[in-house]
Design a protein around this motif. Structure first.
Motif, PDB file in Angstrom:
ATOM      1  N   SER A  24      11.262 -40.584   6.807  1.00 30.05           N
ATOM      2  CA  SER A  24      12.545 -40.291   6.170  1.00 30.05           C
ATOM      3  C   SER A  24      13.563 -39.785   7.180  1.00 30.05           C
ATOM      4  O   SER A  24      13.214 -39.198   8.205  1.00 30.05           O
ATOM      5  N   THR A  25      14.823 -40.011   6.873  1.00 30.10           N
ATOM      6  CA  THR A  25      15.910 -39.453   7.677  1.00 30.10           C
ATOM      7  C   THR A  25      17.176 -39.448   6.834  1.00 30.10           C
ATOM      8  O   THR A  25      17.305 -40.208   5.864  1.00 30.10           O
ATOM      9  N   HIS A  26      18.087 -38.578   7.185  1.00 29.45           N
ATOM     10  CA  HIS A  26      19.346 -38.461   6.446  1.00 29.45           C
ATOM     11  C   HIS A  26      20.212 -39.692   6.671  1.00 29.45           C
ATOM     12  O   HIS A  26      20.327 -40.201   7.780  1.00 29.45           O
ATOM     13  N   ARG A  27      20.812 -40.185   5.578  1.00 34.30           N
ATOM     14  CA  ARG A  27      21.717 -41.321   5.653  1.00 34.30           C
ATOM     15  C   ARG A  27      23.147 -40.845   5.445  1.00 34.30           C
ATOM     16  O   ARG A  27      23.367 -39.827   4.780  1.00 34.30           O
ATOM     17  N   PRO A  28      24.119 -41.564   5.995  1.00 35.62           N
ATOM     18  CA  PRO A  28      25.521 -41.136   5.845  1.00 35.62           C
ATOM     19  C   PRO A  28      25.950 -40.959   4.395  1.00 35.62           C
ATOM     20  O   PRO A  28      26.831 -40.153   4.101  1.00 35.62           O
ATOM     21  N   THR A  29      25.330 -41.707   3.478  1.00 34.97           N
ATOM     22  CA  THR A  29      25.716 -41.634   2.070  1.00 34.97           C
ATOM     23  C   THR A  29      24.998 -40.512   1.319  1.00 34.97           C
ATOM     24  O   THR A  29      25.305 -40.254   0.154  1.00 34.97           O
TER      25      THR A  29
ATOM     26  N   PRO B 218      23.899 -36.667   0.219  1.00 40.53           N
ATOM     27  CA  PRO B 218      24.633 -35.401   0.133  1.00 40.53           C
ATOM     28  C   PRO B 218      24.203 -34.465   1.258  1.00 40.53           C
ATOM     29  O   PRO B 218      23.130 -34.621   1.846  1.00 40.53           O
ATOM     30  N   GLY B 219      25.048 -33.501   1.572  1.00 39.69           N
ATOM     31  CA  GLY B 219      24.711 -32.552   2.630  1.00 39.69           C
ATOM     32  C   GLY B 219      24.925 -33.178   4.000  1.00 39.69           C
ATOM     33  O   GLY B 219      25.668 -34.139   4.177  1.00 39.69           O
ATOM     34  N   ASN B 220      24.231 -32.613   5.001  1.00 37.19           N
ATOM     35  CA  ASN B 220      24.353 -33.138   6.352  1.00 37.19           C
ATOM     36  C   ASN B 220      22.974 -33.385   6.948  1.00 37.19           C
ATOM     37  O   ASN B 220      21.968 -33.290   6.258  1.00 37.19           O
ATOM     38  N   ILE B 221      22.928 -33.722   8.222  1.00 33.70           N
ATOM     39  CA  ILE B 221      21.661 -34.033   8.876  1.00 33.70           C
ATOM     40  C   ILE B 221      20.667 -32.891   8.731  1.00 33.70           C
ATOM     41  O   ILE B 221      19.480 -33.107   8.455  1.00 33.70           O
ATOM     42  N   TRP B 222      21.122 -31.660   8.881  1.00 30.26           N
ATOM     43  CA  TRP B 222      20.212 -30.515   8.856  1.00 30.26           C
ATOM     44  C   TRP B 222      19.638 -30.269   7.467  1.00 30.26           C
ATOM     45  O   TRP B 222      18.555 -29.703   7.332  1.00 30.26           O
ATOM     46  N   THR B 223      20.352 -30.709   6.426  1.00 30.76           N
ATOM     47  CA  THR B 223      19.858 -30.503   5.066  1.00 30.76           C
ATOM     48  C   THR B 223      18.523 -31.196   4.844  1.00 30.76           C
ATOM     49  O   THR B 223      17.557 -30.584   4.362  1.00 30.76           O
ATOM     50  N   MET B 224      18.435 -32.478   5.196  1.00 32.31           N
ATOM     51  CA  MET B 224      17.196 -33.218   5.001  1.00 32.31           C
ATOM     52  C   MET B 224      16.290 -33.162   6.215  1.00 32.31           C
ATOM     53  O   MET B 224      15.101 -32.898   6.106  1.00 32.31           O
TER      54      MET B 224
END
Length: 319
Positions: free
Chosen positions: A72-77, A79-85
């Motif tokens: 898993s990794t944070h996607r631009p779409t 919610p939140g930012n990179i650090w959130t996920m």
């Protein structure tokens, strides 16, 4: 072996699921939307609805699981930012895996993540690696370079459509790898004790810079590329502007990664000892040349047929 794949609907995650199922493993997928992940159930995987950003949903997903493969990794779409996920969510997942008695945690990182503390995506990967090492879990970290799949939209399609191809900075050479091949390493690490508690580079056989990839595309497509060079200073200014507004923080974090791509430092590694440890044969891996040759061959046949169909339609109309 019972595997939990996190990020199973992504470019890499779905290949991990496919490979694990093909090898006969029991696969459960942690997903936020079972409806969007229905194709994974059709393949034979079980789905469990959970969210890394909601820690209370994780224990149920981990019941009876022996190995976690986290793609898993944070996607631009998102919610939140990179650090959130990629930090809060990963910490919650690792802690939940500890409590569930998971035997092995496999994590995808980025090659050289610890060398770029000012780049959010790299820094969060390096921090997660460190947290995982200190968690007490048996772990395997697979440090990646880039995906062959991403090069189609970046280079191949613009060249075919006669659009501009942008090249940044010094065009850092990257040893790209097919996500299907990366999945082989992930699933093999789940059954190979020698991979536990180690970090391994998992990259392609050759590092390619943007100009080399463009040259290959030109040769295979028979078309000349329109190339534009984007100065790194322009990206730095854009990042500062985006960072000034809350809605631009995600964009700013991703623009920071351009510093890595423009550094000129190759993202590559010696894979010989890795293949030996995993018991895999480099001859079975897809090269960038073979990947693009297959893609352009398929596309050129379609374009040729499309051109033939148009001419045939004209003849019928004139008749």
């Amino acid at each position: 072996m019972s595997l939990l794949v996190v990020g199973a609907t992504g470019t890499l995650g779905r290949q991990v699921v496919r490979r694990a199922l093909d090898e006969g493993h029991s696969v459960r997928c942690l997903v936020r939307s079972p409806r969007k992940a229905a194709f994974l159930r059709e393949w034979g995987a079980d789905l469990v609805k959970a969210d890394l950003c909601q820690a209370q949903t994780l224990p149920f997903a981990l019941e009876g699981i022996t190995t976690v493969i986290d793609a898993s990794t944070h996607r631009p779409t998102d919610p939140g930012n990179i650090w959130t996920m990629d930090w809060d969510g990963k910490v919650a997942l690792i802690q939940a895996a500890q409590q569930a008695g998971v035997e092995h945690f496999i994590f995808f990182s980025i090659l050289g993540a610890d060398q770029y503390p000012k780049v959010p995506l790299m820094d969060v990967k390096a921090c997660t690696e460190q947290f995982l090492r200190e968690s007490g879990l048996n772990y395997t970290v697979l440090a990646l370079g880039g995906f062959l799949q991403g090069l189609i939209g970046q280079y191949a399609i613009p060249i075919l459509e006669k659009q501009t191809v942008w090249v940044t900075g010094e065009a850092t050479p990257i040893a790209y790898m097919n996500t299907q091949d990366i999945a082989k390493f992930a699933v093999r690490s789940a059954t190979t004790p020698a991979t536990r508690n180690h970090c391994f580079p998992v990259v392609g056989n050759k590092a390619w810079d943007g100009y080399e990839i463009i040259g290959l595309c030109e040769r295979l497509s028979g078309q000349d590329a329109k190339i534009a060079r984007l100065p790194i200073e322009t990206l730095r200014i854009a990042r500062k502007v985006a960072n000034f507004f809350e809605w631009g923080w995600n964009l700013s974090d991703r623009l920071a990664f351009s510093e890595v791509l423009a550094s000129g430092q190759p993202l590559a590694a010696d894979m010989a000892p890795v293949y030996e440890t995993f018991g895999l044969d480099p001859k079975d891996m897809t090269t960038l040349e073979a990947y693009f040759d297959e893609y352009f061959g398929r596309m050129m046949r379609k374009l040729k047929k499309l051109g033939y169909d148009k001419e045939d339609k004209k003849r019928k109309m004139n008749f």
